[in-house]
Design a protein around this motif. Sequence first.
Motif, PDB file in Angstrom:
ATOM      1  N   THR A  47       0.845  -1.196   0.000  1.00  9.28           N
ATOM      2  CA  THR A  47       0.000   0.000   0.000  1.00  9.28           C
ATOM      3  C   THR A  47       0.876   1.239   0.000  1.00  9.28           C
ATOM      4  OG1 THR A  47      -1.700  -1.177   1.252  1.00  9.28           O
ATOM      5  CG2 THR A  47      -1.806   1.239   1.232  1.00  9.28           C
ATOM      6  N   TYR A  50       1.737   8.134   1.664  1.00 10.91           N
ATOM      7  CA  TYR A  50       1.948   9.524   1.273  1.00 10.91           C
ATOM      8  C   TYR A  50       2.370  10.339   2.494  1.00 10.91           C
ATOM      9  CZ  TYR A  50      -0.485   8.273  -3.026  1.00 10.91           C
ATOM     10  OH  TYR A  50      -0.856   7.682  -4.195  1.00 10.91           O
ATOM     11  N   HIS A 106     -14.204   1.582   5.683  1.00 15.82           N
ATOM     12  CA  HIS A 106     -13.591   0.728   4.672  1.00 15.82           C
ATOM     13  C   HIS A 106     -14.572   0.570   3.515  1.00 15.82           C
ATOM     14  CE1 HIS A 106     -10.324  -0.446   7.378  1.00 15.82           C
ATOM     15  NE2 HIS A 106     -11.242  -0.574   8.322  1.00 15.82           N
ATOM     16  N   HIS A 110     -17.102   7.275  -1.494  1.00 15.38           N
ATOM     17  CA  HIS A 110     -16.842   8.715  -1.558  1.00 15.38           C
ATOM     18  C   HIS A 110     -17.169   9.234  -2.955  1.00 15.38           C
ATOM     19  CE1 HIS A 110     -14.817   8.895   2.350  1.00 15.38           C
ATOM     20  NE2 HIS A 110     -14.240   7.752   2.033  1.00 15.38           N
ATOM     21  N   ASP A 221       0.353   8.801   5.732  1.00 12.69           N
ATOM     22  CA  ASP A 221      -0.908   8.081   5.718  1.00 12.69           C
ATOM     23  C   ASP A 221      -1.116   7.486   4.328  1.00 12.69           C
ATOM     24  OD1 ASP A 221      -3.480   7.837   7.569  1.00 12.69           O
ATOM     25  OD2 ASP A 221      -4.188   8.065   5.499  1.00 12.69           O
ATOM     26  N   GLN A 223      -3.720   7.593   2.581  1.00 13.52           N
ATOM     27  CA  GLN A 223      -4.568   8.475   1.800  1.00 13.52           C
ATOM     28  C   GLN A 223      -3.959   9.880   1.804  1.00 13.52           C
ATOM     29  OE1 GLN A 223      -8.655   8.272   3.027  1.00 13.52           O
ATOM     30  NE2 GLN A 223      -8.575   6.054   3.343  1.00 13.52           N
ATOM     31  N   HIS A 225      -5.099  12.889   1.018  1.00 16.49           N
ATOM     32  CA  HIS A 225      -5.888  13.992   1.581  1.00 16.49           C
ATOM     33  C   HIS A 225      -5.965  13.895   3.103  1.00 16.49           C
ATOM     34  CE1 HIS A 225      -8.884  10.746   1.295  1.00 16.49           C
ATOM     35  NE2 HIS A 225      -9.536  11.372   2.253  1.00 16.49           N
ATOM     36  N   VAL A 226      -5.936  12.674   3.646  1.00 16.52           N
ATOM     37  CA  VAL A 226      -5.931  12.515   5.105  1.00 16.52           C
ATOM     38  C   VAL A 226      -4.622  13.038   5.694  1.00 16.52           C
ATOM     39  CG1 VAL A 226      -5.975  10.836   6.981  1.00 16.52           C
ATOM     40  CG2 VAL A 226      -7.546  10.595   5.044  1.00 16.52           C
TER      41      VAL A 226
END
Length: 783
Positions: A47, A50, A106, A110, A221, A223, A225-226
């Motif tokens: 995974t 970022y 999960h 979105h 993270d 994601q 944007h997170v």
Amino acid sequence: MVTDMPNRPDEVQVADYFRVLYRRRYVALLAFLAVFVSVTIHTFLTTPIYEASATIQIKDQTKKSLLSELVQLDQTNTIAAEIEIIRSRSVAEEVVRRLHLDTVLHGFPHGVGLEFEDLQVGRAMKGKVFTLTFDNDGGDYSVTGKDGDLGTGKLGEIFVAGGDDPKNKVTFRVTGEGAVGGVWFRFTQPPFRLAVQNVQNATDVRPVGDKTQILRVYYRDPQPHVARNIVNAIVDTYRERNIDENAKEARETLKFIEGQKGLVQNNLARSESDLRDYKSEHGIVSLPEEAATVIQNYAKFAVEQSRIDIEMKHHVAILKGLDDPDAGTFGLPSVNMENSVLSNLGLKLSELQTKKQELLTIVTPMHPDVIEVQGQIVELVEKNPAGRPEHAAHPGGAAPGNRRGVEGLRRATQIVAGPRTRSRRTRTRARREQRDLHVPPSKKREEARITEAATIGNIRVIDQAEMPLRPIKPNVRLNLLLGFIAGLLLAVGVAFFLDFIDDSLKSTEEVERFIRRPIYGIIPRIPPRKRDEAPEEQPPASMNLVTHHSPKSPISEAFRTLRTNIHLADPDHPITEILVTSAGPSEGKSTIVSNLALTIANTGKKTLLVDCDLRKPNVHNFFDQPRDPGVTTILSGEGAWRDIVRTTAVEHLHVLPSGPIPPNPTEMLSSNAMRELIDEFRAEYDMVLLDSPPVVAVTDAAILSSFVRSTLLVVELGRSRASGVNRAIDLLDKVKANLLGLVTNNISAGFRYDYGYYSYYYYYADSGEKKKRRRRRGRYGYY
């Protein structure tokens, strides 16, 4: 004739390392591919992570004296303290609350207009995973968990499950539009403390440069944007806390003034009420000018008296701090009063206590800097004016004298008017006093409010976090490079490890080093051949007669070299019979003895090849001859050897097969009949060659070696072990066999320089053209 090799020092050459890698090339390649492919698969299946970052600047607002800057007594690691504050649990808790990081989704759809809000899970349900499935496009959904169904709900409404028990209660709300029947997602709410720990672990703060007062906050993270939102939330929370801390003094001042406001307003209302009642009772509309003047002066003196009272309270507060300097820091209201000795002492004491607390956050109480600051506090306390005789009774210093002077003037003004006038003056004066006292606190209150609102802190955000475009993990290029290097290292390590634990003889150098017997012949590996008419069948053993099928090949040249070495072994006493054996089975002794017999026969010598391996005979297969009758037939008295010996396609070469396999081969070979048979062969032929079983496996070869004048021991590289070969030599020595030397077999032709013996040799091709081939130079001559 037994000849030992001279002792020579071990030499390690670069070619030795390449030899190991070439021998283990398949295992090494497999190890390399295993590592490289594993790293590649892991890299592309991992995974991506970022990292977002924001940059802030911390302005140093500490006021330092010239002496402190020179001696650096009060220098503290402000940046390190701020880094710990940013990574503190309280900041992480606020970030989790703001961004609802304790809600984990999960597979949430979105981008379709749906929002998942206000998840609250009871303590018993923390960490459990729930599944929400939309039953239709109208927004109806059902919620299930590991223990069964929780209930149903509708889009836009609050979902409640678990009854009245708060430990098992689950509440949330799904809002928006775009529900599609069959769509599902999972959600869970881990313990709040676990979410806080995750934020702390993924947060990193590093200074930028040296002494720049600039920090960069990182967060990682899966994601992007997170990661961006969390970094910005950390920076905003830290900045707000900084502003709140800097506005603390203004809030304390405002709190002090608000506490005085009620008392002053009550006194003013009471004075106005008294004056209003008095005027109404006596029918007074206005006071005489003289009385007004007297009241005005009296009010002025009262205001001064009230100011002195407030200053005395302020001094008393300072004296309490001086009497107990270790009670902690104390705040001084920001009321603009006249400077005094106590005010200066209080400010100095507050600065020293603050400095002491800052030092205790990074050093122990026994640190020299802390002890020095504590000494300054003790010295300052000893200067307390309250401890002196002239201040013992009046902690306010000059304030009591000022108050007595004001009270005397006030009494003087009371004599001017009569009782009735004095009563009117008293009420008017009281009202003016309260009005005058009400004005300064109101002004100070507004000033304190403006100061609190205008506080901006000492944190400046230079760069807000942006959404990262590329993941920092995995680094595909770096991982593939490291996988390639690790694969090579493992391949080399495996190759050398297997070579280390493999005790087989792998080169002629090792044979010379560990066996210490002369090498009479170096036979290359004979490549397998297939019959043209039936390529799918196993080729016959006769195809291994290389000296017959390819007389001008390098392998045939190697057998001719072996023949020459045997001829020159003892020129005065020509060798007439040779026993060819090996330490273990399947080491190529039958192939070597057959090709050697053919090579000797090509010189015109009458040669006999006898198959004395009565357990697994194979010589008859090389010449396409039947096995029966043979040696066992002769030894059992069933036939004469002259009638059983067979001719071959090669002139001067005769072959005697083994015959039927007997139940007692050792007894037959050790009989006097066998000894007499060999004597008859010696008298009839110029060269007699005997193929025998392995030496270590059975005693047949040892018995036969005592019947002949010379013995050759075959060593197959890559199969024969030094211990086995030395054991075979010991067995031959015990029966006093004449071991001429060794014949190494299975030299790799595809890696010729590997074994260091052929340098240049010449042979004539079938076309008659002379060709030059590389021939290795041996340590004892050319071969």
